[in-house]
Structure formats: C-alpha cells, structure tokens
Design an enzyme around this catalytic site. Structure first.
Site: not given
Ligand code: IPM
Ligand code: MN
Ligand code: NAD
Length: 369
Positions: A142, A192, A225, A249, A253
């Site tokens: 990032y 990884k 993975d 990240d 999710d």
């Molecule tokens: C998160 C989001 C952020 C990230 C974006 C909006 C910068 O996806 O907080 O998970 O990728 O970290």
């Molecule tokens: Mn995210």
C-alpha cells in the site's frame, strides 16, 4: 476532568447515514450512563474534496492527532472515479492511517447466532465463529516505494512495491501475540513465503518474536492463499490471524461474509500508546461507502455501531459498556430486526437504517431495567 474527545468523520455514501445512528448511541451513553464525550465532526474523503479540493484537510489531520479517538464512516464513490489518484477519497483515509501510524488493524469476525442461517456457508461451519484478524496497516504494498505508472519504451508500466522492515513486522507480530494471550492463546501468521522475500522475512521475524517473547502462545504459519481456502472450509480452526496489509484487506472481506454481511464487521486501527497510556486509534466499519444503496435508508449501521463499541473497549477503558452495546446488538438480531443486507430470499420486509439504530437504543434502555 474533561470528557474524552472523539472526532467523527462520516465521509461519503452510507457513511453519514450509519454515523447518524452511532450519534444516537453516543448520546445515549451521555444521558443514561453519565459517559459524555466531547464530539467534534469534520469532513473526509469525497466530502472533503468537494469543499477543500483535498480528501483530508491539514486541520482535520491535526485534529485527528489530538483527540482520544477518531470514528470514521466510509469514503469513496463513483463520482470521484475520474479524480487524479493523489486526491481520490481513499487517499484521505490512507493518510490518516499512515500519519497516525496506526499499524495494527483489528478486524474481528463474529457470527451472531441469529445470523448463522444467513451466511452463504453451512450453518455448522459458521455458528459460534469468533475470530480476530490483525492486519498490518501502515506499510507493505500500500505504501512501498517505488510506485507509480511510468513509461517504458512505447508502453506504460504500473508499479507498486511490497516492502516490510523487521521492526514493522515485529510490532504487528507483538499485537498478534498479545491479542492471542487475551483470547485462545493461538496465533496463525499468513504470508506467501513460498514466492515473496517479504514473506520469508515476515515468517522468520514472527517466529523469532514467538520463540523469544511468547513461547506460551501456539504459533502456526500458513500461506495466505491456503489461508483463504481454510477460512472458507473450516474457519473455526482459527483464533487470531496476523497478516500483512494487502492480504489482510482481502481476508477480512472474506471473513465478513462468514458473519453474514459486510454491514456487520467493525474494526479498530491502533498505534503506539499516547501520553495517557491509550493507543492512538481510529475506528471504522470494514465496509465502504456502498454507492449502490446510498441515500435509500437501507444501510446496516451495525458495523459502525460495533466500531464504537471497540472504541469504548480500546480507547476509553469501558469494556463493560462495550459488552453492553454488543449484547444490545445481539438482542436486536435475536428479536428479528434485519436490514436488507441480512434478509436474502426470506420474503420478510427489512427495517431501515434508522429503525435499526432505534432498536439498538431501545435494547440499551432495556439493559438497564
Ligand atoms: C478497507 C478499504 C481500504 C483499504 C480502502 C478504501 C483504502 O478497502 O479499509 O478495507 O484498501 O484498506
Ligand atoms: Mn477493504
Ligand atoms: P462496499 O463495502 O462499499 O460495498 C460492497 C457491497 O456491500 C455493496 O453491495 C454494498 O451495498 C454492500 N454493503 C456494504 N456495506 C453495507 C452496509 N453497511 N449495509 C448494507 N450493505 C452494505 O465496497 P465497494 O462497492 O467495493 O466500494 C465502494 C466504495 O467504497 C469505493 O470507492 C471503495 O474504495 C470504498 N471503500 C471504502 C472503505 C472505507 O472507507 N473504509 C472500505 C471499502 C471500500
């Protein structure tokens, strides 16, 4: 003594909608629990760009550095897709994380009983699930340099750099081990190492910190993975997971959907301790600005409400009140309140964002009787 201070940054899309509900909860604590906060509000993301031409004004950045905690809604939206990369809404959030040095991002994924049927996975796979992902938040691909889009011959090349120093790995590893000690004493580190040097170093450093400082914690390593696969196959094998910025990240999710909806998942981003001993901190839902449902009263405010619960626990030393709020959310779900994201094909009619917020406030009231 003055009240603890809280900077609220509602942001874009559903951010302001879910934050309105959190304000009800904050007010409730002020009037019913004698726990008042000095709340200030400011702009971030597209909303800040519209007013100032930047997704985070320097004054807002300075304020964020001073308060006891920051609570953020969400940033981003299609309206801003055309903007130059340097002023995109997401850059505002990334600047907050970087300049506050919030290196440990706690993303718990907990499946509430009432929602176990709703996950896209089988009920026995997710029922009772309670895991904690700790995502490194201020380094890795990032932020690594070099980065950019350059010209090479007659084509363009997009470049990002995955980069971790030993000390960056050490401090987030310690966050992982400390969290493991408070929970099931089990930590799984994901990278990884089979293909990336940064992963080789990551594994080596986490192992060393484990051996030398936390020999009592059961440590394992997994390729990220394979970790994604195991998280969907049998997530209850995990307790605390520590991983880098990008893998964290993605995996968080994924973990959100184990709990039923992205609208359920809170997070805490913590840095080094301030003078008062509490960590620098920003709390935000894991979800984004959800442009597809923004402005329609459909958003689930629970992720943001639970983020405030994390603030009560980690910034304000109010663990019991955090538990009270989490139990209020649990009760509301058990009573059958569902925003649209929690309904699937059930054919019931959903409650609105504000009805969900009101129901949580009512459950808080009920907790006092
Ligand atoms: C998160 C989001 C952020 C990230 C974006 C909006 C910068 O996806 O907080 O998970 O990728 O970290
Ligand atoms: Mn995210
Ligand atoms: P998103 O999280 O905004 O939405 C993904 C899906 O989940 C959508 O269908 C949305 O309707 C649903 N959803 C998300 N939160 C919900 C909630 N509280 N209640 C009900 N449904 C919810 O992700 P996206 O669509 O990939 O991104 C949209 C914008 O948000 C982008 O600009 C992205 O960069 C940004 N984003 C911001 C953050 C943040 O501010 N921390 C996090 C992720 C994405």
């Amino acid at each position: 003594m003055s009240n603890p201070s809280l900077l609220i940054l509602p942001g874009d899309g559903i951010g302001p909608e879910v934050m309105t509900e959190v304000r009800k909860i904050i007010d409730w604590y002020g009037t019913k629990r004698d726990l008042a906060f000095d709340v200030s509000e400011d702009l971030v993301g597209g909303a800040a760009y519209d007013k100032h031409g930047t997704p985070l004004h320097d004054d807002t950045m300075a304020k964020a550095q001073e308060v006891d905690a920051v609570l953020l809604g969400a940033v981003g939206g299609p309206k801003y897709d055309v903007l130059d990369f340097s002023v995109k809404p997401e850059r505002g959030l990334l600047r907050l994380r970087k300049e506050m040095d919030l290196y440990a991002n706690l993303r718990p994924a907990q499946c509430f009983d009432a929602l176990a049927d709703f996950s896209s996975l089988k009920k026995n796979v997710v029922a009772g699930l309670d895991i904690m992902i700790i995502r490194e938040l201020t380094s890795g691909v990032y932020f690594g340099e070099p980065r950019g889009i350059i010209k090479e011959g007659n084509e363009r090349v997009g470049i990002n750099t995955q980069r971790y120093t030993e000390s960056e790995i050490e401090r987030v590893a310690r966050s992982g081990f400390e969290m493991a000690r408070k929970r099931g004493n089990k930590l799984c580190s994901m990278e990884k190492a089979n293909v990336m040097e940064s992963g080789v170093l990551w594994r080596e450093v986490v192992q060393r910190i484990g051996d030398t400082e936390y020999p009592d914690v059961e440590l394992s390593h997994m390729y990220a993975d394979a970790g994604a696969m195991q998280l969907t196959r049998w997530p209850k094998q995990f307790d605390v997971i520590v991983t880098d910025n990008l893998f964290g990240d993605l995996l968080s999710d994924l973990a959100a959907m184990l709990t039923g909806s992205l609208g359920m998942l809170p997070s805490a981003s913590l840095g080094a301790p301030m003078a008062n001993g509490r960590p620098k901190a920003l709390y935000e839902p894991v979800h984004g600005s959800a442009p597809d449902i923004a402005g329609q009263g459909k958003a689930n405010p629970i992720a943001c409400i639970l983020s405030f619960a994390m603030a009560l626990r980690y910034s304000f030393d109010q663990g019991d009140e955090a538990t009270r709020l989490e139990q209020a959310v649990e009760k509301v779900l058990a009573d059958g309140y569902r925003t649209a994201d929690l309904l699937g094909e059930e054919g019931r009619s959903p409650v609105s964002t504000s009805e969900m917020g009101d129901a949580v406030v009512a459950a808080l009231d009920a907790s006092l009787s």
